[in-house]
Design a protein around this motif. Structure first.
Motif, PDB file in Angstrom:
ATOM      1  N   ARG A 144       0.811  -1.213   0.000  1.00  0.00           N
ATOM      2  CA  ARG A 144       0.000   0.000   0.000  1.00  0.00           C
ATOM      3  C   ARG A 144       0.845   1.264   0.000  1.00  0.00           C
ATOM      4  O   ARG A 144       0.393   2.306  -0.407  1.00  0.00           O
ATOM      5  CB  ARG A 144      -0.879   0.019   1.247  1.00  0.00           C
ATOM      6  CG  ARG A 144      -2.220  -0.661   1.028  1.00  0.00           C
ATOM      7  CD  ARG A 144      -3.021  -0.614   2.279  1.00  0.00           C
ATOM      8  NE  ARG A 144      -4.094  -1.595   2.224  1.00  0.00           N
ATOM      9  CZ  ARG A 144      -4.592  -2.207   3.274  1.00  0.00           C
ATOM     10  NH1 ARG A 144      -4.104  -1.929   4.466  1.00  0.00           N
ATOM     11  NH2 ARG A 144      -5.559  -3.065   3.148  1.00  0.00           N
ATOM     12  N   ASN A 145       2.090   1.158   0.546  1.00  0.00           N
ATOM     13  CA  ASN A 145       2.816   2.387   0.825  1.00  0.00           C
ATOM     14  C   ASN A 145       3.639   3.003  -0.288  1.00  0.00           C
ATOM     15  O   ASN A 145       3.890   4.204  -0.243  1.00  0.00           O
ATOM     16  CB  ASN A 145       3.694   2.200   2.064  1.00  0.00           C
ATOM     17  CG  ASN A 145       2.848   2.321   3.322  1.00  0.00           C
ATOM     18  OD1 ASN A 145       1.843   3.023   3.279  1.00  0.00           O
ATOM     19  ND2 ASN A 145       3.257   1.672   4.390  1.00  0.00           N
ATOM     20  N   ALA A 194       0.506   6.901   1.725  1.00  0.00           N
ATOM     21  CA  ALA A 194       0.809   7.215   0.326  1.00  0.00           C
ATOM     22  C   ALA A 194      -0.342   7.951  -0.350  1.00  0.00           C
ATOM     23  O   ALA A 194      -0.135   8.724  -1.283  1.00  0.00           O
ATOM     24  CB  ALA A 194       1.100   5.919  -0.417  1.00  0.00           C
ATOM     25  N   ASN A 195      -1.573   7.679   0.104  1.00  0.00           N
ATOM     26  CA  ASN A 195      -2.705   8.300  -0.570  1.00  0.00           C
ATOM     27  C   ASN A 195      -3.021   9.703  -0.033  1.00  0.00           C
ATOM     28  O   ASN A 195      -4.056  10.272  -0.343  1.00  0.00           O
ATOM     29  CB  ASN A 195      -3.952   7.412  -0.490  1.00  0.00           C
ATOM     30  CG  ASN A 195      -4.364   7.149   0.947  1.00  0.00           C
ATOM     31  OD1 ASN A 195      -3.618   7.465   1.877  1.00  0.00           O
ATOM     32  ND2 ASN A 195      -5.537   6.576   1.118  1.00  0.00           N
ATOM     33  N   TYR A 196      -2.126  10.255   0.796  1.00  0.00           N
ATOM     34  CA  TYR A 196      -2.317  11.624   1.276  1.00  0.00           C
ATOM     35  C   TYR A 196      -1.673  12.595   0.295  1.00  0.00           C
ATOM     36  O   TYR A 196      -0.501  12.435  -0.086  1.00  0.00           O
ATOM     37  CB  TYR A 196      -1.712  11.801   2.669  1.00  0.00           C
ATOM     38  CG  TYR A 196      -1.862  13.197   3.194  1.00  0.00           C
ATOM     39  CD1 TYR A 196      -3.137  13.692   3.514  1.00  0.00           C
ATOM     40  CD2 TYR A 196      -0.767  14.034   3.348  1.00  0.00           C
ATOM     41  CE1 TYR A 196      -3.288  14.980   3.976  1.00  0.00           C
ATOM     42  CE2 TYR A 196      -0.917  15.325   3.812  1.00  0.00           C
ATOM     43  CZ  TYR A 196      -2.183  15.790   4.119  1.00  0.00           C
ATOM     44  OH  TYR A 196      -2.358  17.068   4.564  1.00  0.00           O
ATOM     45  N   ASP A 197      -2.420  13.577  -0.106  1.00  0.00           N
ATOM     46  CA  ASP A 197      -1.936  14.576  -1.046  1.00  0.00           C
ATOM     47  C   ASP A 197      -1.711  15.881  -0.286  1.00  0.00           C
ATOM     48  O   ASP A 197      -2.676  16.552   0.093  1.00  0.00           O
ATOM     49  CB  ASP A 197      -2.976  14.754  -2.151  1.00  0.00           C
ATOM     50  CG  ASP A 197      -2.503  15.722  -3.222  1.00  0.00           C
ATOM     51  OD1 ASP A 197      -1.686  16.602  -2.917  1.00  0.00           O
ATOM     52  OD2 ASP A 197      -2.950  15.571  -4.364  1.00  0.00           O
ATOM     53  N   MET A 214       1.223   5.368  -5.699  1.00  0.00           N
ATOM     54  CA  MET A 214       0.044   6.137  -5.350  1.00  0.00           C
ATOM     55  C   MET A 214       0.098   7.549  -5.925  1.00  0.00           C
ATOM     56  O   MET A 214      -0.788   8.342  -5.708  1.00  0.00           O
ATOM     57  CB  MET A 214      -0.047   6.252  -3.821  1.00  0.00           C
ATOM     58  CG  MET A 214      -0.430   4.958  -3.141  1.00  0.00           C
ATOM     59  SD  MET A 214      -2.061   4.378  -3.699  1.00  0.00           S
ATOM     60  CE  MET A 214      -2.327   3.029  -2.573  1.00  0.00           C
ATOM     61  N   LYS A 254       5.131   5.264  -2.534  1.00  0.00           N
ATOM     62  CA  LYS A 254       4.675   6.611  -2.904  1.00  0.00           C
ATOM     63  C   LYS A 254       4.468   6.727  -4.411  1.00  0.00           C
ATOM     64  O   LYS A 254       3.488   7.284  -4.884  1.00  0.00           O
ATOM     65  CB  LYS A 254       5.717   7.664  -2.456  1.00  0.00           C
ATOM     66  CG  LYS A 254       5.682   7.962  -0.972  1.00  0.00           C
ATOM     67  CD  LYS A 254       4.704   9.103  -0.686  1.00  0.00           C
ATOM     68  CE  LYS A 254       4.608   9.364   0.818  1.00  0.00           C
ATOM     69  NZ  LYS A 254       3.537  10.273   1.165  1.00  0.00           N
TER      70      LYS A 254
END
Ligand code: K
Ligand code: K
Lengths: 452, 452, 452, 452
Positions: C4-5, D48-51, C10, C7
């Motif tokens: 999932r991680n 990772a899904n944080y923008d 994503m 970068k």
């Protein structure tokens, strides 16, 4: 038209942006004033949720449902959405300070359907279908000993009483309780089978001692003596086999024992005695003792006929099975909840049978008809009820053409008249039943959401 | 393909942004031209709701429903959404200048279901199930005295008349009205019970004066004289007990009194006299007086038989109970609303019974069958109707194998034929009933939304 | 977890924005590749609908439904939304190049319900319930004269033929057609009433000429002569009243006339002759002539019995009423559409009656039972069918306790067995009926949306 | 109020933006902490899904359904949406780490309806209604030869066995299998028709050899000798026509042959022998041989009566048709799935008939009534069951007024009591039936979505 065009009216400064859960809804400020004394009618930039940069108010609520809320302000009509559950929408209405009673007539069904679901859930909750063993605290509360419980001064009696009670009244509480409940069911069934079988000729033996009946004059003369008239052997002059006597004794000893235990250990004597099941129990048990006493006291013909008439009360014990079968509980609740519809059914049926009984009575007299079975309107009532319910025993049948026409109408119209209120009652039952089934499949204890 | 790729075609300048309630919908300008003469086909930047900065048109409408509206433009097909109430969608359609009749066939059911709901609501409104006491103004309107009311020149008679009327016609209006309505119900029930019981042998006494019947020849000779033939005591020669005479007198005095009062105090004589309930009342009451007159005038056998035939009209008084029981009102409305389906039912049943009567008639003649009960096709009609409705009296039964086969088919097919139209009628009833129940639970007076 | 991680994975550059009707949906590019050969799997920035500034693809489609489409890509499962109509969703699926057959099992019912609706609509369209008068072009097409019509060389015969045809076959086309249709209905009803009444004893008169029957030996000797045995007056020896003869003549003259006219003026002889209604018509009419010929040719007993047997075909004319009553058309269509369920019903019933007939036969022989009515299993079949259908004539009744137990099971289980497939058939009927009702209320001609 | 106004509390920095599939949802950070140990409660900017630019978390999920998910966090109540399919919502719940069991009571029905659909689908899958021919691998698996199959060492026997088995057990597998299945159905039907017809008097011939019956004393003396008493010709003394003997022989030769073949070639002997259909087959076939042996060994009266009693087992062969008709499979599954409701039905019926039997017994004894048919309560049980099921044979009918009142109540209440649980069972059937119909219309092989 001129009403639509004024630029100033439509200006964006008359617009208000409502950010509900991230979705931006936009309307005119005057629209929000249409329903006064609600959360949206009182919006001012002083509120904490007003964001001066984006010029919007933020509300942390369901964005989809808010479209319906805002539509109420726009159109003045409150419609229920059908893509979310009723209670969810009503929670939103409450948050926005709106009254769910203002719902439009076209959404009445959506509205009441949800109310009915809540009623159903309340009934199921009250039925206590298959409870978890209650905690010590709940028990103390039920017996009214909260004070003693919290102060920790429960006497020995206060500790034993609830245990004995749950042994006899809560079959699911323990292994022993389940055993006792099986006993209870067994004795109820045994007593009813005995009650039925002892009326059967196979299990009846002719009454051995000579039976004399006292004619009115004879009776006035004295007791049970020789100068009465001999009556002979008839159907009434048989008695049930002795075995039934012993079965009845055993059953009733158990019922008496159970009743005494329950009376002693019940949490609240008043509530216990006034419950329908206890009344049934007391009636049936005392009917038995009355029967026994009568049998001993009056050895004549009356004691032979009367006692088994009084024992009809023991059939009521069937309803005691409701304690052990949730299906029966649901049936009883269905009839309770459908009282109005049952009345309607009876009213419709009465209406139909009175009309058709009168019609068939005169129809059958319209021709010379020596085998006319419709001798009176009350007799016709029986025929029309049996026709309307499509049972059709055939013991009374119209013989004339006019009577047949009335019979045909009776069969068709009656069918309809009965068919009309039945689905309402059936739907009451399936609501209760399917919700109880659903509850049985879901876990009893639910994870609580933290209150932030 | 080439049709899709031309950059100019797809250019954003051909696109139009519609901000509906804060949600931005986007489409091509030419799409909005597809349905001419509608609000969206006439969009121009001159409109007040056009925002040149954001290059969008703002509409203060429901954003979710607009997706369906815009889809109509895109695909040329009007589908109903199922997550909002029908009337809400139709209000939107109206705002956007679209015609709800253009709905696609796949959504006909959604469309008509809502229409049916509106019909149902209109019927329930008209039933006046449990009204609030009307205001002075409404009363004046009902009696046609608007002018006098507004000028304040109501005479004493004009003030009393509505009060007396509501006393007799609106049971919910006051305590006294409720009492009078109880009286009314009591007398209707009493008269019908009396009507039924007096046909019962228990309550009939043999006719004491000697009865002679005039044979055709005898009658041509003269009046009621001694040279007729003595007939003897038969069933027809009993008369009801005298008590029924007094009950009937009391009841009919009340009915006459009620009818006179109502005639005097009714708001509109014409509408009153032409209402079905009044016609029933007049018929039943005059039937009684006709009966009494006949009884006095013609003392012979006719007066003994004929009168109680005419009194069958008194059964119709049962429908007067509709005034007092909303369930009966709903039943009558159901049959009115289901007239077409009832006709269908009768037509289907006629079809089935004619076919099976013909088949069973010839089937039973296919074997030598001395106990053949199907002597003619009309007799078979009765049998097939009784079989088709699953009443099955058993007075006529096929005896041959071919007849049994026909009977089996009749039972199965008939069952189906009847089962088909019944649910439509039942659903008419449950619609009316459940909506009336819903209305009873909701508050009568609704808060009005301000018109900004 | 590590999956999932990352970068880069994503990163927003792997994301794609789809502007569908103004609403921006966002997903990963690899998600769109999951279903190959679809519109979304083939997206490239070269497409005209790609906007490089906003970095998004624009599609002019329904934004709400697209959430479900995109979810199919995300989860690999195709679910139907329930807030929009099935066909609307399928139009979207088609646009996005997806196959509606890939629907998940949990949505099968939603999927087939819509298919069923389309079937129902197709059936209703084909029923031609209440058509508008067809245009000249449609008529020419129907009669196969397109070429002559377009060339304008329709002969006089080609102009008259359709008019006469519509006069006799399309009751709604004109006033005269309606009159002729009334005539047609009247004669059908008259012939059937005559057919039924002439079997009734009241309308039959004893056969006046002496009737002798030829015993087998007598017949071998010769024709219809005096040395046969006199049989006497029995039921068979009555003939219907002469009036029926004249009624039949008039009716059949009309039917013959109608049949000839229709044969001459029908658009397609082959299709006309092979239609069920024509076959019924021809059968019933020729049965009448056969009867007449037989009556004239064979004057003996056979002509008295046989002819009215053959006339049973005239009952079939009832189905001719389907031309005039849409309700009957719908009934016939229901049975056609429910052929499979009817078979299921018959199969279930056969299963139940065979089992219960065998059980009751042996049950009744389990005790000595002189009044045993169950003499064989085939006789038991009749009883069990009559019990299973809850008709219960009572001509055969079990007398032993074991037989009663079997009867009880038969009544209960049979009830269930029949109750199971009936609702499916009923729902087929109500679908057809309610859609036809909906169609009748909506305007026939619909405004066409412009194709931009 | 003060609780609402603190600016810091409402500050945007306490807000969190969740971009779900392109749609931005917004809430307070503390709201997401309310349900611990879920995906949303664990959000940190390190993901990772944080923008960081847009300050939002991106999730590639269904945006519409997420509104309901987030609402669960906001209100603490989990409601099911009704615009998407249940499994879709549960997939989302799973993704977000939520437990579908926490559903609110008002949504229980939505929840269980979906569970029921899954059960129904599982049952239909297991029924194997119309399978595709299995692959070689599946066959090897079924027969337990995976190892041999993968190593490619299948013996000749291992290759033939599955073919013969599918020939006899999988009618759809080949032309020959279909032929054999037709044979099988034909012989089942033939044996049952033979079984029924041979009880019919027409097909029975008087037993030719003189029949003597051994009285108890006679039997104790010895075997089958001449000093027994002659009994004469009664019903029991007929034997079926010889033709039935040959039919039975042929049928049973086939059944024996089939059973042997199946036993030899079955994939798993244990599973085959313990399947209900095999047990039926073995029972019915051995019953026939037992009958034959008895007939040969004991030539007296017993062999004439007893054998056809034992042959009742052959009726069970009807259930073998389930192999060939999916309708019967669905019926059996319906009864299996409705076991609880059937029990409920039987329980309700028992309750009703016991109460009404007791009531009618005493009601009929309340008046002097020489033709009283209710001689005992057990006899009344039969009457009340027949009344409650609306069959109404009419063999027993109450004669007194009190009895008629009981009968009326019995007809009405019984009707209701039975009507209540039936719809539940019917709905089980229509679920199974309609899903099986839906499956039959959809393609068996489904395109698989690529797993990216
Ligand atoms: K019956
Ligand atoms: K019946």
């Amino acid at each position: 038209s001129s009403r639509r065009n004024p630029k100033s009216w439509m200006d964006t400064e008359h617009r208000v942006i409502l950010n509900v859960g991230g979705i931006r809804h936009e309307t005119y400020t005057h629209v929000l004033k249409k329903i006064p004394a609600t959360r949206l009618s009182r919006l001012t930039p002083n509120l904490a949720n007003y964001d001066p940069v984006l010029n919007e108010y933020f509300f942390d609520r369901h964005p989809g449902v808010f479209a319906m809320i805002l539509n109420y302000y726009r159109t003045g009509k409150l419609h229920y959405p059908t893509n979310v559950c009723g209670p969810l929408f009503e929670d939103e209405l409450e948050f926005w300070g709106l009254d769910s009673n203002q719902v439009e007539p076209c959404c009445w069904m959506t509205y009441t359907q949800h109310r009915d679901t809540q009623d159903t859930l309340a009934v199921i909750e009250s039925l206590d279908l298959d409870g978890d063993p209650p905690t010590q605290e709940e028990i103390a509360k039920k017996f009214g000993w909260e004070d003693d419980y919290y102060s920790g001064t429960l006497t020995r009696w206060q500790q034993i009483k609830p245990r004995i009670w749950s042994l006899f009244d809560e079959p699911w509480s323990s292994q022993y309780a389940r055993l006792i409940s099986c006993f209870s069911v067994f004795f109820v069934v045994a007593s009813i089978i005995s009650f039925m079988l002892k009326t059967h000729p196979t299990f009846r033996i002719p009454h051995i001692e000579a039976i004399f009946e006292a004619r009115p004059i004879g009776r006035s003369q004295g007791g049970v003596d020789r100068d009465k008239w001999f009556v002979g052997l008839g159907k009434h002059l048989t008695v049930p086999h002795d075995a039934f006597f012993y079965i009845d004794v055993v059953c009733n000893v158990w019922f008496t024992f159970e009743l005494i235990i329950r009376t002693i250990f019940c949490p609240s004597f008043h509530r216990f005695v006034s419950s329908p099941l206890t009344i049934i129990d007391i009636t049936a048990t005392s009917a038995y003792y009355f029967d026994v006493v009568l049998h001993v006291a009056v050895p004549g013909i009356i004691s032979l006929y009367f006692p088994d008439f009084i024992s009809i009360f023991c059939v009521l014990r069937l309803f005691k099975l409701a304690q052990h079968f949730s299906g029966l509980k649901i049936l009883i609740q269905t009839f309770k909840a459908s009282a109005q519809e049952l009345l309607l059914l009876v009213f419709f049926v009465l209406l139909a049978i009175v009309i058709f009984a009168a019609l068939v009575y005169y129809a059958e007299r319209s021709q010379i008809n020596p085998s006319n079975q419709f001798t009176s309107i009350p007799a016709g009532l029986w025929w029309s009820l049996i026709t309307v319910s499509t049972v059709g025993f055939g013991d009374m049948v119209p013989k004339t053409y006019l009577g047949m026409l009335v019979g045909s109408l009776c069969a068709l119209m009656g069918l309809l008249t009965i068919a009309l209120p039945v689905p309402v009652i059936v739907s009451n039952f399936s609501n209760l039943y399917s919700h109880s089934q659903a509850r049985a499949k879901l876990p009893k204890k639910r994870r609580r959401v933290l209150q932030a």
